[in-house]
Design an enzyme around this catalytic site. Structure first.
Site, short mmCIF file in Angstrom:
data_model
loop_
_atom_site.label_atom_id
_atom_site.label_comp_id
_atom_site.label_asym_id
_atom_site.label_seq_id
_atom_site.Cartn_x
_atom_site.Cartn_y
_atom_site.Cartn_z
N ASP A 1 27.25 -8.55 -10.24
CA ASP A 1 28.25 -9.26 -11.05
C ASP A 1 28.41 -10.70 -10.58
OD1 ASP A 1 30.00 -9.38 -13.14
OD2 ASP A 1 31.59 -8.20 -12.22
N CYS B 1 30.94 -13.34 -16.15
CA CYS B 1 30.16 -12.56 -17.11
C CYS B 1 29.56 -13.52 -18.11
CB CYS B 1 31.03 -11.52 -17.83
SG CYS B 1 30.12 -10.68 -19.15
ZN ZN Z 1 32.89 -7.86 -13.76
#
Ligand code: ZN
Length: 307
Positions: free
Chosen positions: A16, A240
């Site tokens: 991430d 993201c």
């Molecule tokens: Zn995340």
């Protein structure tokens, strides 16, 4: 101090974290990050995702990275998958565990994984059953559980409804993700309670982003609600690519400080985590959001400056 309750901090910086960095780290440096995290005490790590390399070029080296990781019985390498193809790649590459996101809103699920939410639920069923046969741990993450960048507020009843469906195949873990960092602590407590009503047998994990500076408060609300596993990224790097203005995960550094000072054990060496943050800032060529690398641990070693 004896019998401090343990909180499992799942390190997500290699996936991430790095997937939203402009700088694509060489595979060897990703492996070095993971090896350093293990040295600092991390035992569960989301190492990469098995998605189409055109969609997430930062993760195009998933198979090559897996080959460079230390073989450790005591460490669980997690691969993120979006569908059966990703699952097959992850298992062939040797992950210990897979995690699959199901976005609770159709618009975001469509953008993130190219299909409506129900299709991802169906894919999850097939993958979870296959994982049981393969002896691979399988967790499912309800993404955008606290709000969607495209559809706005998400009703807790919608999250409950999808949670009820995804736990029918008995996942090893169910995660609630504030993918875009909009949650506040009271909502965290309420949603955990609501999800427990429909998924009482499944261990919960929480995933917070610090987009609006509520990430650590949300993490502590989750701990107070009984959650014993939290995602975090060293230095607080992350975001993201498919969610506008999403910023980093909650920083492992700051989370570990908060938990240790609050009487919890994480098994992590905070001074080592802080040093990894400094190294990450060097290789990424920018400052990292975490506060502990700036302020230093207390009491004890100071990250920079004279001893
Ligand atoms: Zn995340």
């Amino acid at each position: 101090m004896l019998n401090r309750p343990h909180i499992e901090v799942v390190e997500v910086s290699p996936r991430d974290g790095l997937q939203s960095e402009a700088e694509v780290l060489p595979t060897e440096q990703k492996a070095a990050l993971i090896a350093r995290a293990i040295d600092a005490g991390v035992r569960r790590i989301e190492v990469t995702s098995f998605v189409h390399p055109k969609r997430v070029p930062q993760m195009a080296d998933a198979e090559a990275l897996m080959k460079l990781l230390p073989q450790r019985e005591d460490v669980s390498y997690i691969g993120l998958v979006l569908n059966q193809r990703g699952y097959d790649r992850a298992v062939a590459a040797g992950v210990d565990e897979i995690t699959m996101p199901v976005v609770v809103t159709d618009t975001y699920n469509q953008r993130n994984q190219g299909v409506p939410t129900q299709q991802s639920v169906d894919d999850w069923f097939a993958i979870a059953e296959q994982a049981k046969r393969d002896g691979i741990r399988a967790g499912v993450t309800l993404s955008a559980a606290f709000g969607c960048p495209f559809e706005g507020e998400v009703a807790p009843t919608r999250v409950q409804d999808i949670a009820r469906r995804v736990v029918a195949v008995e996942p090893d873990e169910l995660a609630l993700a504030d993918s875009i960092g909009v949650a506040a602590p009271a909502e965290v407590s309420r949603l955990i309670e609501a999800v427990r009503d429909v998924a009482s047998g499944t261990p919960l994990r929480c995933h917070f982003h610090n987009t609006r500076n509520t990430g650590l408060a949300n993490a502590f609300a989750a701990v107070e609600a009984g959650v014993r596993a939290l995602d975090a990224s060293i230095g607080g790097i992350g975001g993201c690519p498919f969610a506008p203005a999403a910023t980093g995960n909650i920083p492992t550094d700051d989370l570990v400080y908060l938990l240790h000072r609050s009487g919890f054990d994480t098994g992590l060496d905070l001074d080592q985590i802080i040093r990894i943050s400094g190294w990450l800032a060097d290789v990424l060529h920018h400052d990292v959001p975490a506060m502990l690398p700036k302020a230093g641990n207390f009491p004890g070693e100071v990250a920079s400056g004279p001893h």
